[in-house]
Design an enzyme around this catalytic site. Structure first.
Site, short mmCIF file in Angstrom:
data_model
loop_
_atom_site.label_atom_id
_atom_site.label_comp_id
_atom_site.label_asym_id
_atom_site.label_seq_id
_atom_site.Cartn_x
_atom_site.Cartn_y
_atom_site.Cartn_z
N GLN A 132 0.80 -1.23 0.00
CA GLN A 132 0.00 0.00 0.00
C GLN A 132 0.82 1.26 0.00
O GLN A 132 0.27 2.35 0.02
CB GLN A 132 -1.00 0.00 1.15
CG GLN A 132 -0.46 0.56 2.44
CD GLN A 132 0.00 -0.54 3.36
OE1 GLN A 132 0.31 -1.65 2.93
NE2 GLN A 132 0.07 -0.24 4.62
N CYS B 159 -4.23 0.11 5.28
CA CYS B 159 -4.12 -1.33 5.51
C CYS B 159 -5.47 -1.95 5.81
O CYS B 159 -5.68 -3.13 5.52
CB CYS B 159 -3.18 -1.65 6.66
SG CYS B 159 -2.34 -0.27 7.32
N HIS C 244 -2.80 -1.63 13.14
CA HIS C 244 -2.51 -2.14 11.81
C HIS C 244 -3.48 -3.26 11.46
O HIS C 244 -3.75 -4.12 12.30
CB HIS C 244 -1.06 -2.66 11.80
CG HIS C 244 -0.52 -2.99 10.44
ND1 HIS C 244 -0.79 -2.21 9.34
CD2 HIS C 244 0.25 -4.01 10.01
CE1 HIS C 244 -0.19 -2.76 8.28
NE2 HIS C 244 0.44 -3.85 8.66
N ASN D 242 0.88 -9.54 5.29
CA ASN D 242 0.99 -8.09 5.47
C ASN D 242 0.83 -7.42 4.10
O ASN D 242 0.74 -8.10 3.07
CB ASN D 242 2.35 -7.76 6.11
CG ASN D 242 2.35 -6.40 6.79
OD1 ASN D 242 1.41 -5.61 6.68
ND2 ASN D 242 3.43 -6.11 7.51
#
Ligand SMILES: *[C@@H]1O[C@H](CO)[C@@H](O)[C@H](O)[C@H]1NC(C)=O
Length: 341
Positions: free
Chosen positions: A142, A148, A284, A305
């Site tokens: 990103q 996120c 996150h 991730n």
């Protein structure tokens, strides 16, 4: 962005907004002097400083980070390794400020109490890797946009869509950034559950290829938005603070999870089973796409991730599972949720 501690506490209890940046790893020759290392690192990541004062200032931070990373790895006291990456010239405070955010949305709703369809699921396999079942798209990045939450919600939606239809279609984060604006705040943060609500209300989400990622807040493209390729019918929250409930959920589909990714060790994580240091201040959004156990018996969550494939283990992190604290490592069991088909 500086929030007073009291506000931060209040706000963090109400919502989780997520800001992150991309990361990448770099290795330097072991015999290079520190100044050479810094030069190599600057070249590798295209970093330029405005003057010698700034360069000297950044060099000192870089030097401290390298010393920390090297001594951490040499000590070998933990089952994971760190590496010098693109954040190597940032203090941890700067790193957190640039990627962690707790901001109050304008119309905060109370978290929905939902049923948990996997409550009575008992056939939990000893390990799971949704990548091997074809339910996980490639690692995305990103960049400098703090969305996120969109990557996490999209990954979970890609997963349930593949399980339902047999087709793995990469879906559009940019549509969420641009169009899901009643609760979520694009590059300034958001919540996965709000994204699921948007996808339900919008009767689906379009593909990554139709509405590609730009990494900045832009105007919603209604024409692209109207070309829907994947639908969800609802979403549910995993009962909070129960890794055994999370296990039942991840055994059935990829699950959106929120974690505290603000620590230096997370910043510089490179490989192995991550065992902390981290707290439970969720900042996150990522996706739990499996779980397992190493040969020495350490149980872990397999987490996708969205910092590109050069961070961690090809873009993934294995995080220790079944720890003593009910919240799970870095709060992974605190705010997990998933879309339903
Ligand atoms: C789980 O089992 C209990 C007891 O039979 C039942 O009351 C409950 O509705 C079940 N939950 C789900 C989600 O199926």
């Amino acid at each position: 962005m500086a929030l007073k501690p009291s506000w931060k506490l209040i706000l963090s209890a109400m919502t989780v907004l997520v800001l992150c940046t991309s990361q990448a790893t770099a290795r330097t020759a072991p015999d290079a002097s520190m100044a050479e290392k810094h030069e190599q690192w600057m070249a590798r990541f295209g970093r330029a400083y405005k003057d010698d004062t700034e360069k000297a200032y950044r060099f000192n931070i870089f030097k401290e980070n390298v010393a920390y990373i090297e001594s951490f790895n040499e000590a070998g006291a933990r089952p994971y390794k760190l590496a010098i990456n693109k954040f190597a010239d940032l203090t941890n405070e700067e790193f957190q400020a640039s990627r962690n955010g707790f901001k109050m949305g304008s119309h905060l709703k109370a978290s929905k109490v939902s049923s948990f369809r996997y409550a009575n699921f008992t056939a939990v396999p000893p390990s799971m890797d949704w990548r091997k079942k074809g339910a996980v798209t490639g690692v995305k990045d990103q960049g400098q946009c703090g969305c996120c939450w969109a990557f996490s919600a999209v990954a979970a939606t890609e997963g349930i869509n593949q399980l339902k239809t047999g087709k793995l279609i990469s879906l559009s984060e940019q549509e969420l950034v641009d169009c899901d604006t009643s609760e979520d705040q694009g590059c300034n943060g958001g919540l996965m559950d709000y994204a699921f609500e948007f996808i339900i209300g919008n009767h689906g989400l379009t593909s990554e290829s139709n509405y590609p990622y730009e990494g900045v807040d832009a105007t919603c493209n209604a024409k692209k938005e109207s070309s829907r390729v994947a639908k969800i019918t609802g979403y549910e929250d995993v009962p909070a603070n129960s890794e055994s409930a999370l296990l039942k959920a991840v055994a059935n589909q990829p699950i959106s999870v929120a974690i505290d990714a603000g620590g230096s060790d997370f910043q510089f994580y490179s490989s192995g089973v991550f065992t902390g240091e981290c707290g439970t201040e969720l900042d996150h959004g990522v996706t739990a796409v499996g779980y397992g156990k190493t040969s020495d018996g350490t149980k872990y969550w397999l987490v996708k991730n969205s910092w590109g494939s050069s961070w961690g283990e090809n873009g993934y992190i294995r995080m220790q599972r079944d720890i003593d604290a009910a919240e799970g490592l870095c709060g992974i069991a605190m705010k997990a949720s998933y879309p339903t088909a």
